[in-house]
Design a protein around this motif. Structure first.
Motif, PDB file in Angstrom:
ATOM      1  N   ASN A  32      35.389  29.102  38.193  1.00 30.62           N
ATOM      2  CA  ASN A  32      35.782  29.875  39.374  1.00 30.62           C
ATOM      3  C   ASN A  32      37.226  30.331  39.193  1.00 30.62           C
ATOM      4  O   ASN A  32      38.129  29.499  39.086  1.00 30.62           O
ATOM      5  CB  ASN A  32      35.653  29.035  40.646  1.00 30.62           C
ATOM      6  CG  ASN A  32      34.232  28.589  40.873  1.00 30.62           C
ATOM      7  OD1 ASN A  32      33.311  29.405  40.830  1.00 30.62           O
ATOM      8  ND2 ASN A  32      34.035  27.304  41.075  1.00 30.62           N
TER       9      ASN A  32
ATOM     10  N   ASN B 120      38.808  37.560  40.057  1.00 26.90           N
ATOM     11  CA  ASN B 120      38.366  38.631  39.169  1.00 26.90           C
ATOM     12  C   ASN B 120      39.526  39.474  38.659  1.00 26.90           C
ATOM     13  O   ASN B 120      39.460  40.039  37.572  1.00 26.90           O
ATOM     14  CB  ASN B 120      37.362  39.539  39.879  1.00 26.90           C
ATOM     15  CG  ASN B 120      36.035  38.845  40.093  1.00 26.90           C
ATOM     16  OD1 ASN B 120      35.667  37.961  39.332  1.00 26.90           O
ATOM     17  ND2 ASN B 120      35.332  39.227  41.141  1.00 26.90           N
ATOM     18  N   LYS B 121      40.577  39.567  39.475  1.00 25.50           N
ATOM     19  CA  LYS B 121      41.715  40.397  39.089  1.00 25.50           C
ATOM     20  C   LYS B 121      42.994  39.701  39.520  1.00 25.50           C
ATOM     21  O   LYS B 121      43.091  39.202  40.642  1.00 25.50           O
ATOM     22  CB  LYS B 121      41.608  41.769  39.757  1.00 25.50           C
ATOM     23  CG  LYS B 121      42.580  42.778  39.271  1.00 25.50           C
ATOM     24  CD  LYS B 121      42.254  44.160  39.832  1.00 25.50           C
ATOM     25  CE  LYS B 121      43.114  45.183  39.133  1.00 25.50           C
ATOM     26  NZ  LYS B 121      42.757  46.537  39.541  1.00 25.50           N
TER      27      LYS B 121
ATOM     28  N   LYS C 157      42.211  43.240  29.941  1.00 25.09           N
ATOM     29  CA  LYS C 157      41.222  42.183  30.159  1.00 25.09           C
ATOM     30  C   LYS C 157      41.613  40.994  29.309  1.00 25.09           C
ATOM     31  O   LYS C 157      41.901  41.145  28.120  1.00 25.09           O
ATOM     32  CB  LYS C 157      39.817  42.659  29.784  1.00 25.09           C
ATOM     33  CG  LYS C 157      39.249  43.642  30.744  1.00 25.09           C
ATOM     34  CD  LYS C 157      37.799  43.903  30.428  1.00 25.09           C
ATOM     35  CE  LYS C 157      37.219  44.823  31.486  1.00 25.09           C
ATOM     36  NZ  LYS C 157      35.792  44.996  31.329  1.00 25.09           N
TER      37      LYS C 157
ATOM     38  N   HIS D 270      35.382  33.046  29.812  1.00 26.10           N
ATOM     39  CA  HIS D 270      35.502  33.657  31.142  1.00 26.10           C
ATOM     40  C   HIS D 270      36.451  34.843  31.010  1.00 26.10           C
ATOM     41  O   HIS D 270      37.555  34.723  30.516  1.00 26.10           O
ATOM     42  CB  HIS D 270      36.047  32.660  32.157  1.00 26.10           C
ATOM     43  CG  HIS D 270      36.167  33.228  33.530  1.00 26.10           C
ATOM     44  ND1 HIS D 270      35.060  33.492  34.314  1.00 26.10           N
ATOM     45  CD2 HIS D 270      37.237  33.596  34.250  1.00 26.10           C
ATOM     46  CE1 HIS D 270      35.456  33.993  35.461  1.00 26.10           C
ATOM     47  NE2 HIS D 270      36.770  34.069  35.443  1.00 26.10           N
TER      48      HIS D 270
END
Length: 157
Positions: A56, A59-60, A134, A156
Motif C-alpha cells: 500500500n 499512486n503519485k 516512474k 511496486h
C-alpha cells in the motif's frame, strides 16, 4: 539327434529380451520423474502460492514529499516460515528514511511467520526524483519452509 534352434526363434527371443529391457527402463524412468514431480509440487509450488504480499503506497508523490509504503505479509499456508528476511530496494528517485544511513536498501530480518498469521511493516520514503518519473520499488522475501529455502519477489510502481 541334437535339437537345433531355428534362426527365426533366436531372433524372436532377442527381440523379446530387448522389449523387456526397454519396457523396464521406461517404467523406471517414469517412476523417477513422478517422484521428482511430487517432491517439487510439495516443496515449491505449495509454499509460494500461500504467501501473499500486499503493498500500500500512494499512486503519485511529488519531489520533496515524505510518504509511507505499508506491507502486509500473510502466510496462508500450513507451514511456519522460518527466518524470513525482507529486502527493499528503492529506486534512485526515493530514499528510505527507515534505513540506518538513509539509503536505497533495507535488509531486515522479520523472523518467523506462523501459519495463518499476518506481519505488518511500514517504511517512510522521501521522494526526490525527476518530475513525472516512474519509480519502482523492488521487494524480496526470503524464508525457509519445511527445510527448503524460498524467495519471492514483487515490484511496486
Amino acid at each position: 539327434m541334437k535339437n537345433k534352434k531355428s534362426p527365426q526363434n533366436s531372433g524372436s527371443n532377442s527381440r523379446r529380451k530387448l522389449f523387456k529391457t526397454v519396457s523396464l527402463g521406461a517404467a523406471f524412468l517414469i517412476l523417477i520423474i513422478f517422484g521428482i514431480s511430487i517432491y517439487f509440487i510439495t516443496n515449491y509450488a505449495r509454499s509460494d502460492g500461500n504467501i501473499q504480499i500486499d503493498i500500500n503506497a500512494p499512486n503519485k508523490v511529488y519531489r520533496g514529499e515524505v510518504f509511507n509504503l505499508d506491507l502486509n505479509i500473510t502466510n496462508r499456508g500450513d507451514s511456519l516460515l522460518e527466518r524470513a528476511i525482507l529486502t527493499i530496494n528503492s529506486p534512485s528517485g526515493a530514499t528510505i528514511l527507515n534505513s540506518l544511513n538513509n539509503s536505497n536498501l533495507i535488509d531486515e530480518s522479520i523472523g518467523d511467520i506462523g501459519s495463518g498469521s499476518l506481519t505488518k511493516k511500514s517504511y517512510r520514503f522521501l521522494a526526490h526524483g525527476e518530475n513525472d518519473s516512474k519509480q519502482i520499488v523492488a521487494l524480496k522475501l526470503i524464508y525457509i519452509s519445511n527445510g527448503t529455502k524460498f524467495e519471492i519477489t514483487k515490484n511496486h510502481e
